[in-house]
Design a protein around this motif. Sequence first.
Motif, PDB file in Angstrom:
ATOM      1  N   GLY A 329      53.343  40.063  32.684  1.00 41.76           N
ATOM      2  CA  GLY A 329      53.552  39.849  34.106  1.00 41.76           C
ATOM      3  C   GLY A 329      54.718  38.952  34.424  1.00 41.76           C
ATOM      4  O   GLY A 329      55.280  38.998  35.518  1.00 41.76           O
ATOM      5  N   HIS A 331      54.976  35.497  34.634  1.00 43.66           N
ATOM      6  CA  HIS A 331      54.766  34.316  35.473  1.00 43.66           C
ATOM      7  C   HIS A 331      54.303  33.149  34.598  1.00 43.66           C
ATOM      8  O   HIS A 331      53.099  32.948  34.426  1.00 43.66           O
ATOM      9  CB  HIS A 331      53.728  34.587  36.563  1.00 43.66           C
ATOM     10  N   TYR A 334      50.794  30.896  34.828  1.00 46.91           N
ATOM     11  CA  TYR A 334      49.618  31.594  35.342  1.00 46.91           C
ATOM     12  C   TYR A 334      48.514  31.566  34.283  1.00 46.91           C
ATOM     13  O   TYR A 334      48.785  31.588  33.088  1.00 46.91           O
ATOM     14  CB  TYR A 334      49.949  33.049  35.663  1.00 46.91           C
ATOM     15  N   ASP A 427      48.635  39.691  34.683  1.00 50.69           N
ATOM     16  CA  ASP A 427      48.392  38.244  34.760  1.00 50.69           C
ATOM     17  C   ASP A 427      47.809  37.762  36.075  1.00 50.69           C
ATOM     18  O   ASP A 427      47.623  36.558  36.251  1.00 50.69           O
ATOM     19  CB  ASP A 427      49.689  37.476  34.460  1.00 50.69           C
ATOM     20  N   GLU A 428      47.516  38.674  37.026  1.00 53.25           N
ATOM     21  CA  GLU A 428      47.114  38.198  38.344  1.00 53.25           C
ATOM     22  C   GLU A 428      46.116  39.159  38.995  1.00 53.25           C
ATOM     23  O   GLU A 428      46.323  40.372  38.983  1.00 53.25           O
ATOM     24  CB  GLU A 428      48.369  38.031  39.231  1.00 53.25           C
ATOM     25  N   ARG A 431      47.182  41.647  41.920  1.00 53.07           N
ATOM     26  CA  ARG A 431      48.076  42.772  41.659  1.00 53.07           C
ATOM     27  C   ARG A 431      47.439  44.092  42.106  1.00 53.07           C
ATOM     28  O   ARG A 431      46.233  44.173  42.349  1.00 53.07           O
ATOM     29  CB  ARG A 431      48.409  42.853  40.167  1.00 53.07           C
ATOM     30  N   ASN A 470      46.089  33.082  40.997  1.00 56.64           N
ATOM     31  CA  ASN A 470      47.149  32.132  40.685  1.00 56.64           C
ATOM     32  C   ASN A 470      48.015  31.823  41.901  1.00 56.64           C
ATOM     33  O   ASN A 470      48.759  30.847  41.899  1.00 56.64           O
ATOM     34  CB  ASN A 470      48.032  32.686  39.562  1.00 56.64           C
ATOM     35  N   ASP A 471      47.931  32.653  42.908  1.00 60.25           N
ATOM     36  CA  ASP A 471      48.660  32.439  44.162  1.00 60.25           C
ATOM     37  C   ASP A 471      47.710  31.781  45.157  1.00 60.25           C
ATOM     38  O   ASP A 471      46.752  32.420  45.609  1.00 60.25           O
ATOM     39  CB  ASP A 471      49.154  33.784  44.698  1.00 60.25           C
TER      40      ASP A 471
END
Length: 749
Positions: A329, A331, A334, A427-428, A431, A470-471
């Motif tokens: 991903g 990032h 993360y 990774d998120e 997504r 993560n955001d």
Amino acid sequence: MDRALCIHGHFYQPPREDPWLGHILPEGSAAPSRHWNERICRESYAPMARARRLDGAGHILELLSCYEWMSFNVGPTLLSWMARSAPETYARILEADRKSLARLGHGNALAQVYHHVILPLASDLDKELEVAWAVADFTARFGRAPEGMWLAETAVDTPTLEVLAAAGIAFTILAPSQAEAVSDDGKAWRGVDAGSLDIRRPYTVLLPSGRPMAVFFYHGPLSQAVAFERLLADGEQFFRRLSGATGQGLLSLATDGETYGHHFTFGEMALAYVLDQARSGRDGITLTNYAAFLAADPPRRFVRIREASAWSCAHGVERWRSDCGCTTGGHPGYNQQWRAPLRKALNLLKTLLDAHFFAVGGPLFADARKALVAYGRVLAGSMTAEAFEAAHFAAKLPAAGRGVAWKLLSMQAWGLSSFASCAWFFDEISRLEPVNSLTFVCRAMELARGTGMADPEPEMTAILAEARSNDPEMGTGRDIWDNLVRPRRETPKSLVSQAMLHLTLEGRLPPSGESAEAVWPGVTVAVRLDDPEDGARPGTASIRYALETAVEAYAVRYRPAVTADPYDGCLSLVAPGGLEEGFCLRDVRLPVNKRQSLADAFARHNEETWFAATLSRAATARRLVTELQEAQHTLNLATLWLPLWPGLVWHDVFDLPLPEKNAALLRLFLLEAGRNSPVKAALEARLSDETARRLAEPDPDCRKLARLIQRAADLDLHPDWWPAQNALWERRPFAGPTAELAKALGFVV
């Protein structure tokens, strides 16, 4: 068989269809394509079916189907999309398997677990369904039973191999790191790792059931080099690396099919070069596939696999349930602590769905489990709904019971879809892939509630609340559910609204007393409208889902927008019970991808109508062009002629030429106007499509098409002639006017 070579391609896309519409909606990250299936098909899957082999001067020697000369699997979710949306590529893939079967006695195609589920993490029921549905899909498409099956991420354990063996699968392919020990007699074992394992022969896994299961191990370093070390930059270098690694037995590579063309531009051409060299027998190499090698050289040794292991996770299968450190991903910083609660929430729901299916479905089916396993044949299209009902529904089941039974089956299919591996791979949690997974969950829960199950949403979303994005702006999994997933849920209100908007934007609103349909693969909305009454058109709307028997009918009153904004229209629906709901279309709050789908529908219709009108006006304008005057370099009032440029080009290319004096002036204008035209790319695409269409006619005028191609070049237009080249290749051998056209399209003649 010595110095044998087999290159395997794993072609897969996750299920992307909206679970109500059965249609892939626009994905912004794939622009300018509509979505990632379409984009990767154009960049990889289609070029693999017609890879260009070039001579030293860059002319085309051959269009090679890589699928015909390599081992491959294509996931059922991708093949089902291809069959609808890329039929030529789909047909070439099926043809390649038939040709390899005729050449080797065993086809190149392998099956793949249906939804790309990580089988070691699946329940016994889900393992059986994923394999059985995959076998049904493969058999329906390729016309034969599969001999081998690709496991998602090569994730394997002994129970998984037992399910494969029970389904008649003879072999699978694993990474060399997934071997734990080998034995010559099945009794004395010695440990191995990726570096010490002899990958050149197949092995037998001793299953507790006693059923046979063969395993091939691919060459790890060379497979990695294809993906990450630019080995595809030079076909000759690629071949030499392979030739140097061949020897006694089979050298096999396993690669993501998307590597060729999508991840590495023109990678399919390097592969085509290698396959051509190998099929010619250069360096004594023999091209084969796994099934043919297995038949000629059965396993003589045994292997113990690393239980619950995969090719893309150094920690077993933790990538799909924990924060193990394996991720993709880009990032830094993360974490993937969200993976565990996402897995926990989906496992909980699937357990509830299974219990509900058997409790409610028990009286509806002759044998609920057998019916669920056989449902794969309906999904594959090899069994009609009527035949399925006759074989698996309880005797004399009334219409209401049949409707519930079909909903239960659909519920299970969407529940399984939610476990596609991509939901955990990156990774998120916010997504596209996890959001799609939760969207399938949303649909499965809706079907469960509609068949009498207590609402599982509060319990499931409580677990999702433990999954933190993560955001910080995205919040938790429950916030993502509320903000990104639930708005995707369709209702009669949203479906009829989208149907009315599509019909309006595409200019298809029915005349009074007639009907029109908005059709998606998963659902059809039929609308009938009558004469206006007090500014609104009364009528009816009916909704029918594919593979479901019930039709939902509503009385409607539609008040079209009086402005240029179609969302200013209003609608009222009267449900069968008599409850009326009135609303403006703007208030329906469709999610962004469905609003984008409407915008795309308008863009397509607008471009069609605009181009047709431009062609008509340009036909007149072209005849008004005067002869070239002294020192003139373009048309007078050239800026006023600019909107006509595409139509003028079209007529100049396809129609009889003007007298030279007039043609000279028009050519000056067309060249100057085209240099910075914002519609140049769209016109080039139209020229490409029209040329390919004309070439597909029974008796094309090849000499005229050759002049067309030269004329386009004279006007500094450079269409992608790829479709035309493909169509012309089917007309070999090249001779006469066909040879003239072939030369114009870049072939060696």
